[in-house]
Scaffold this motif. Structure first.
Motif, short mmCIF file in Angstrom:
data_model
loop_
_atom_site.label_atom_id
_atom_site.label_comp_id
_atom_site.label_asym_id
_atom_site.label_seq_id
_atom_site.Cartn_x
_atom_site.Cartn_y
_atom_site.Cartn_z
N ASN A 92 -10.56 7.04 -33.84
CA ASN A 92 -9.19 7.60 -34.30
C ASN A 92 -8.82 8.80 -32.77
O ASN A 92 -9.30 9.05 -32.92
N LYS A 93 -7.18 8.36 -32.95
CA LYS A 93 -6.76 9.30 -31.71
C LYS A 93 -5.69 10.25 -32.18
O LYS A 93 -4.85 9.80 -32.66
N HIS A 94 -6.14 11.59 -31.65
CA HIS A 94 -4.77 12.75 -32.29
C HIS A 94 -4.38 13.55 -30.97
O HIS A 94 -5.61 13.93 -30.35
N ASP A 95 -3.00 13.20 -30.80
CA ASP A 95 -2.35 13.51 -29.21
C ASP A 95 -3.27 12.83 -28.19
O ASP A 95 -3.46 13.97 -27.03
N GLY A 96 -3.65 11.16 -28.44
CA GLY A 96 -4.51 10.95 -27.03
C GLY A 96 -5.70 11.43 -27.07
O GLY A 96 -6.85 11.23 -26.22
N VAL A 97 -6.33 12.08 -28.00
CA VAL A 97 -8.15 12.84 -27.81
C VAL A 97 -8.49 12.15 -28.89
O VAL A 97 -7.94 11.73 -30.01
N ILE A 98 -10.14 11.88 -28.68
CA ILE A 98 -10.64 10.80 -29.61
C ILE A 98 -11.64 11.70 -30.66
O ILE A 98 -12.70 13.17 -30.34
N VAL A 99 -10.75 11.96 -31.44
CA VAL A 99 -11.35 13.05 -32.50
C VAL A 99 -12.04 12.18 -33.66
O VAL A 99 -13.24 12.84 -35.13
N GLY A 100 -12.72 11.08 -33.44
CA GLY A 100 -13.91 9.79 -34.24
C GLY A 100 -13.96 8.88 -33.77
O GLY A 100 -12.85 8.30 -33.40
N TYR A 101 -15.70 7.88 -33.89
CA TYR A 101 -15.21 7.06 -33.62
C TYR A 101 -16.62 6.20 -33.96
O TYR A 101 -16.94 6.45 -35.15
N GLU A 102 -16.74 4.56 -34.29
CA GLU A 102 -17.57 3.72 -34.47
C GLU A 102 -17.46 3.09 -33.58
O GLU A 102 -17.02 2.13 -33.14
N PHE A 103 -18.77 2.69 -33.12
CA PHE A 103 -19.00 0.87 -32.65
C PHE A 103 -20.09 0.05 -33.77
O PHE A 103 -20.45 0.78 -34.36
N SER A 104 -19.41 -0.93 -33.06
CA SER A 104 -20.01 -2.12 -33.40
C SER A 104 -20.31 -3.37 -32.89
O SER A 104 -20.71 -3.35 -31.87
#
Length: 220
Positions: A92-104
């Motif tokens: 999830n990106k907010h203004d180009g910054v990653i604020v959440g993630y998940e790998f699979s």
């Protein structure tokens, strides 16, 4: 809040048997390092919901991009190994910054320094899901699901069947799986335990029959 009031609240929200089980498992954690989990697979049924335009979701394939654009509240953990073996990263990106993630991935994956989870190669497995504290409550983890599913479908040609596990002492997680979205299919139970400096694993008969469970990370 006292322990008694907390337990009564758990019974009200989650039921007597799950609450007693969680209380017992919590008490054992004082003496043993272990996880006793239910192993699950999503049902494969479609789900659709609106995504917030202000926090878009996308796939990231470059480890440099991932590690240099993390929000300040997201811990610096080296996932170069995940990118190297081709695991999928959805953010999830907010203004180009990653604020959440998940790998699979569809490969056996470490749970800790001595245990990994294994499962059939035709399944997917999500791990390392994290959302910056300032953005929690916005259901960003759920927003990552459709894009993750879309990317996997493009790669494999068919919608994925994803496996995951929930610790049986995690009452909120167990209730969320049953009440939020499409209910999952139970594949069995798995246990790992650290005792006398060694890891021990047990998987139920149903789990072994379905080809999923915990094992030593040095098994292969």
């Amino acid at each position: 809040m006292t322990a008694e009031v907390g337990f009564i609240g758990d019974v009200k929200n989650y039921g007597l048997v799950p609450s007693l089980r969680a209380k017992f498992l919590h008490s054992l954690r004082r003496f043993f390092d272990f996880e006793f989990c239910v192993l699950l697979m999503n049902s494969g049924k479609p789900y659709e919901f609106d995504l917030p335009a202000e926090i878009p979701v996308e796939a990231v394939a470059c480890p440099e991009e991932f590690h240099t654009t993390l929000h300040e509240q997201v811990p610096e953990i080296d996932y170069a190994w995940a990118f190297k073996r081709g695991d999928q990263c959805i953010v999830n990106k907010h203004d180009g910054v990653i604020v959440g993630y998940e790998f699979s991935t569809n490969l056996p994956t470490p749970v800790n320094d001595g245990i990994e989870i294994f499962f059939p190669e035709w399944c997917g497995y999500g791990y390392a899901s994290f959302t910056a504290p300032a953005y929690r409550g916005q259901r960003l983890a759920k927003h990552r699901w459709p894009e993750s599913r879309r990317q996997k479908t493009l790669k494999h040609g068919t919608p994925p069947r994803e496996v995951f596990y929930i610790n049986l002492k995690n009452l909120a997680g167990l209730k969320s799986d049953a009440a939020d979205g499409v209910p999952s299919l139970r594949l069995g139970y798995g246990l790992w335990l650290r005792l006398f400096g060694r890891y021990w694993c047990w998987n139920s008969r149903a789990a072994r029959r379905n080809g999923i469970g915990f094992r030593s990370a040095h098994f292969r």
